[in-house]
Design a protein around this motif. Sequence first.
Motif, PDB file in Angstrom:
ATOM      1  N   SER A  62       0.945  -1.148   0.063  1.00  0.00           N
ATOM      2  CA  SER A  62       0.040   0.278   0.097  1.00  0.00           C
ATOM      3  C   SER A  62       1.122   1.319  -0.081  1.00  0.00           C
ATOM      4  O   SER A  62       0.701   1.855   1.025  1.00  0.00           O
ATOM      5  N   PRO A  63       1.440   1.343  -0.987  1.00  0.00           N
ATOM      6  CA  PRO A  63       2.697   2.461  -1.124  1.00  0.00           C
ATOM      7  C   PRO A  63       1.830   4.074  -1.244  1.00  0.00           C
ATOM      8  O   PRO A  63       2.789   4.797  -0.820  1.00  0.00           O
ATOM      9  N   ARG A  64       0.584   3.938  -1.423  1.00  0.00           N
ATOM     10  CA  ARG A  64      -0.049   5.242  -1.672  1.00  0.00           C
ATOM     11  C   ARG A  64      -0.289   5.922  -0.373  1.00  0.00           C
ATOM     12  O   ARG A  64      -0.342   7.173  -0.293  1.00  0.00           O
ATOM     13  N   ASN A  65      -0.493   4.993   0.696  1.00  0.00           N
ATOM     14  CA  ASN A  65      -0.556   5.719   1.918  1.00  0.00           C
ATOM     15  C   ASN A  65      -0.079   5.322   3.086  1.00  0.00           C
ATOM     16  O   ASN A  65      -0.305   5.313   4.310  1.00  0.00           O
ATOM     17  N   ARG A  66       1.075   4.589   3.131  1.00  0.00           N
ATOM     18  CA  ARG A  66       1.744   4.410   4.370  1.00  0.00           C
ATOM     19  C   ARG A  66       3.221   3.922   3.665  1.00  0.00           C
ATOM     20  O   ARG A  66       3.369   3.650   2.571  1.00  0.00           O
ATOM     21  N   ASP A 106       0.049   6.210  11.017  1.00  0.00           N
ATOM     22  CA  ASP A 106       1.133   7.054  11.848  1.00  0.00           C
ATOM     23  C   ASP A 106       1.400   6.926  13.125  1.00  0.00           C
ATOM     24  O   ASP A 106       2.369   6.757  13.602  1.00  0.00           O
ATOM     25  N   ARG A 107       0.435   6.925  13.727  1.00  0.00           N
ATOM     26  CA  ARG A 107       0.450   7.128  15.116  1.00  0.00           C
ATOM     27  C   ARG A 107       0.794   5.660  15.893  1.00  0.00           C
ATOM     28  O   ARG A 107       1.950   5.925  16.664  1.00  0.00           O
ATOM     29  N   GLU A 108       0.356   4.650  15.109  1.00  0.00           N
ATOM     30  CA  GLU A 108       0.824   3.415  15.672  1.00  0.00           C
ATOM     31  C   GLU A 108       2.153   3.151  15.446  1.00  0.00           C
ATOM     32  O   GLU A 108       2.719   2.320  16.101  1.00  0.00           O
ATOM     33  N   HIS A 109       2.850   3.620  14.283  1.00  0.00           N
ATOM     34  CA  HIS A 109       4.303   3.325  14.073  1.00  0.00           C
ATOM     35  C   HIS A 109       5.161   4.440  14.246  1.00  0.00           C
ATOM     36  O   HIS A 109       6.265   4.322  13.832  1.00  0.00           O
TER      37      HIS A 109
END
Length: 154
Positions: A62-66, A106-109
């Motif tokens: 999923s390179p578009r959003n992560r 983003d928050r989880e990572h």
Amino acid sequence: MAEQTTLWLSHHLAQKIREHGVETYPHECCGALLGRDTENAKLEPSRDVCSLFPLINRRDDSPRNRFSVTSEDVMAAEKAAREQGLDVVGWYHSHPDHPARPSEFDREHAWPWYSYIIVSVHKGVPEDMTSWRLNDDRAEFSSEGIEIRHHASL
Ligand SMILES: [Zn+2]
């Protein structure tokens, strides 16, 4: 509560982050922020970004959003920072066709302490650039001020 922090960035580096986001559009770009923290009892704490270490988005699901920063990426960024007498002070990435606000992913990572710059790229054109720091309890991000330096030398 987390104190308000400020991230200093040259106009040139801000431009390079935007260009990286345009280059990888519609996929996310990502990279490391190399710099140092300024501790001065009289002033509010500030953080200088002195150079960038662009990374390759290795996610093919999923390179578009992560994006994923691998442990190899972290080691390579830290090595590059050390060679320049700097620290890895944060990470940047783009949000193709999404606002420059951290996602749940983003928050989880994310890790506390680091600065997270997000640039939104709308239809291939860079728009807002924001910076965030994850609170120590990891429940949410606090927004961080970005100050752009216009003179060439840091
Ligand atoms: Zn994101």
